[in-house]
Design a protein around this motif. Structure first.
Motif, PDB file in Angstrom:
ATOM      1  N   GLU A  50      -6.592  -0.418  -4.058  1.00  0.00           N
ATOM      2  CA  GLU A  50      -5.675  -1.123  -3.123  1.00  0.00           C
ATOM      3  C   GLU A  50      -5.057  -1.316  -1.237  1.00  0.00           C
ATOM      4  O   GLU A  50      -5.656  -2.912  -1.041  1.00  0.00           O
ATOM      5  CB  GLU A  50      -3.742  -0.936  -3.621  1.00  0.00           C
ATOM      6  N   ALA A  51      -5.473  -0.116  -1.345  1.00  0.00           N
ATOM      7  CA  ALA A  51      -5.836  -0.041   0.046  1.00  0.00           C
ATOM      8  C   ALA A  51      -7.123  -0.987   0.362  1.00  0.00           C
ATOM      9  O   ALA A  51      -7.038  -1.285   1.855  1.00  0.00           O
ATOM     10  CB  ALA A  51      -6.115   1.668   0.909  1.00  0.00           C
ATOM     11  N   ARG A  52      -8.540  -0.774  -0.233  1.00  0.00           N
ATOM     12  CA  ARG A  52      -9.605  -1.921   0.496  1.00  0.00           C
ATOM     13  C   ARG A  52      -9.189  -2.973   0.343  1.00  0.00           C
ATOM     14  O   ARG A  52      -8.990  -3.758   1.388  1.00  0.00           O
ATOM     15  CB  ARG A  52     -10.570  -1.184  -0.809  1.00  0.00           C
ATOM     16  N   GLU A  53      -8.460  -3.431  -0.903  1.00  0.00           N
ATOM     17  CA  GLU A  53      -7.727  -4.935  -0.527  1.00  0.00           C
ATOM     18  C   GLU A  53      -7.470  -5.100  -0.614  1.00  0.00           C
ATOM     19  O   GLU A  53      -7.543  -6.300   1.351  1.00  0.00           O
ATOM     20  CB  GLU A  53      -7.440  -5.307  -2.020  1.00  0.00           C
ATOM     21  N   ARG A  54      -6.617  -4.633   0.296  1.00  0.00           N
ATOM     22  CA  ARG A  54      -5.298  -4.112   1.882  1.00  0.00           C
ATOM     23  C   ARG A  54      -6.485  -5.265   3.250  1.00  0.00           C
ATOM     24  O   ARG A  54      -6.075  -5.556   4.101  1.00  0.00           O
ATOM     25  CB  ARG A  54      -4.294  -3.831   2.032  1.00  0.00           C
ATOM     26  N   ALA A  55      -6.981  -3.980   3.461  1.00  0.00           N
ATOM     27  CA  ALA A  55      -7.736  -3.437   4.527  1.00  0.00           C
ATOM     28  C   ALA A  55      -8.989  -5.294   4.944  1.00  0.00           C
ATOM     29  O   ALA A  55      -8.411  -5.572   5.763  1.00  0.00           O
ATOM     30  CB  ALA A  55      -8.702  -2.582   4.400  1.00  0.00           C
TER      31      ALA A  55
END
Length: 428
Positions: A399-404
């Motif tokens: 999730e963090a990667r997708e957002r970044a």
């Protein structure tokens, strides 16, 4: 509390955000800052390398704590005159800052403290460097002895490239030729008051410019925290075998290390060993470590600056994970092209769990030639190599990667470059 922060990068922007997010109200000044920092707190036109100007401002404004962000002011000794005038400083004095300023000094301290690290030879001539390269063999590790803005380290299987790197940096002083240490790298920050230490959360950064750890070394192209693959005993081991022995050795030499001890570590088959020490928060790891910190940062830094870490509990962190991706200018790290406009930051920060830490930005005047779309005469421009750090929190790394990456994809910088594999392995 009145706090003065010295520096102008994304690391300093992350520190500002952490301080301003606390329940306690702080008055924060930053010198010299950048365009992103200036939107949140006053910036001051003071040279961080001028100890007299810094001390005079701190006295005039009744500053209670000075936080030195970059390495150059520390190694220049800006902390010493501040302490002489009774001002609390989060950052080591000139003597202790040689832990970062001189690789040879750091190796001596590690040897005398019994800290695990690789073998190394300090070479002052090309002949000495050649002999050391042949002794240790490939892969070859050559480091500039002094500061090199993240560009002084070369690890290569090519002996000719190693010799060329040594030749370049010997023009500026000595080099260290080191034994290659094989294993995953870890960054661990520890607060130090000169006698005690408190660890923060481990992080991993990406030094190479391109995906798959290809390309030249940089100041760092991204990072993530925490590191779920580390054993639970890792932090305790580093505290007991590396951080405390180092801090106590410096204390014994009457050069107390007060501030942030950055331990660059490698997890080898024979245990954790030190690659390098820095004397300040690392960039871009600071952006992800402070993003998860729930203990007030101001309380920790003031305690370190005033000898008050003993008895404090270890800092606490949110369960969320953090990823940061760095946007760099075209040509970075060799010859970055600067002065180009930035667009899309508001859209990037509209992505849930995302914010942008500015590294090299200012509001500048662009030509009214119709080539910059909706940009007006007063526009945000990139002024350096690493321009922005896009930071994202998430319930997990996917999730963090997708957002970044959703957010950084909304930012436009002509020729801008960034890695696409930050935290990809841990997300899988």
């Amino acid at each position: 509390m009145r706090i003065l922060i010295l520096g102008s990068g994304a690391r300093e922007h992350a520190i500002v955000k952490s301080l301003l997010s606390e329940d306690e109200s702080h008055e924060v000044f930053v010198a010299p800052g950048n365009a992103g920092i200036a939107r949140e707190t006053p910036v001051v036109d003071i040279d961080p390398l001028d100890p007299v100007a810094v001390a005079d401002f701190a006295v005039e404004r009744a500053v209670e704590l000075v936080v030195v962000g970059p390495e150059a002011p520390l190694i220049a000794g800006v902390a010493d005159p501040l302490r002489e005038r009774g001002i609390a400083v989060f950052g080591p004095g000139k003597a202790a800052a040689q832990l970062e300023g001189s690789k040879a000094f750091a190796k001596r301290i590690m040897d005398e403290a019994g800290v695990p690290t690789g073998r190394a030879v300090r070479a002052a001539t090309l002949a000495e460097a050649e002999a050391a390269l042949d002794e240790y063999g490939a892969p070859y590790v050559v480091k500039a002895d002094g500061l090199a803005a993240g560009k002084g380290v070369l690890v290569t299987p090519d002996r000719g490239a190693a010799l060329a790197h040594a030749t370049r940096w010997l023009e500026h002083g000595a080099v260290l030729v080191e034994e290659f240490l094989d294993g995953p790298e870890v960054s661990l920050f520890l607060l130090s008051d000169g006698h005690e230490v408190l660890p923060l959360s481990p992080a991993q950064d990406y030094k190479r410019l391109l995906d798959g750890d290809a390309g030249p070394n940089t100041g760092g192209m991204g990072a993530y925290s925490p590191l779920p693959w580390l054993p639970g005993t890792f932090v305790d081991e580093v505290v007991e075998t590396i951080a405390l022995p180092t801090v106590r050795r410096l204390e014994a030499e009457q050069t107390p290390f007060i501030g942030l001890l950055y331990c660059g570590l490698v997890v080898t088959a024979s245990g954790v060993k030190v690659i390098e020490f820095n004397a300040r928060f690392g960039d871009p790891e600071t952006q992800v470590v402070l993003a998860r910190l729930t203990t007030p940062l101001s309380r920790l830094m003031l305690a370190a600056a005033t000898g008050g870490l003993a008895g404090l509990p270890r800092p606490e962190f949110a369960s969320e994970v953090a990823v940061t991706v760095v946007l760099a200018s075209e040509g970075y790290p060799e010859k970055p092209i600067t002065g180009r406009p930035l667009a899309g930051l508001d859209a990037a920060e509209a992505v849930p769990g995302v914010w942008v830490d500015h590294a090299a930005t200012e509001v500048g005047t662009l030509p009214d030639d119709g080539l910059h779309g909706s940009w007006t005469a007063e526009s945000l421009i990139a002024t350096g190599g690493r321009v922005l750090s896009v930071v994202a929190l998430g319930s997990d790394f996917a999730e963090a990667r997708e957002r970044a990456y959703d957010a950084i994809g909304k930012i436009h910088l002509e020729g801008g470059q960034y890695r696409t594999d930050i935290a990809a392995r841990v997300a899988r």
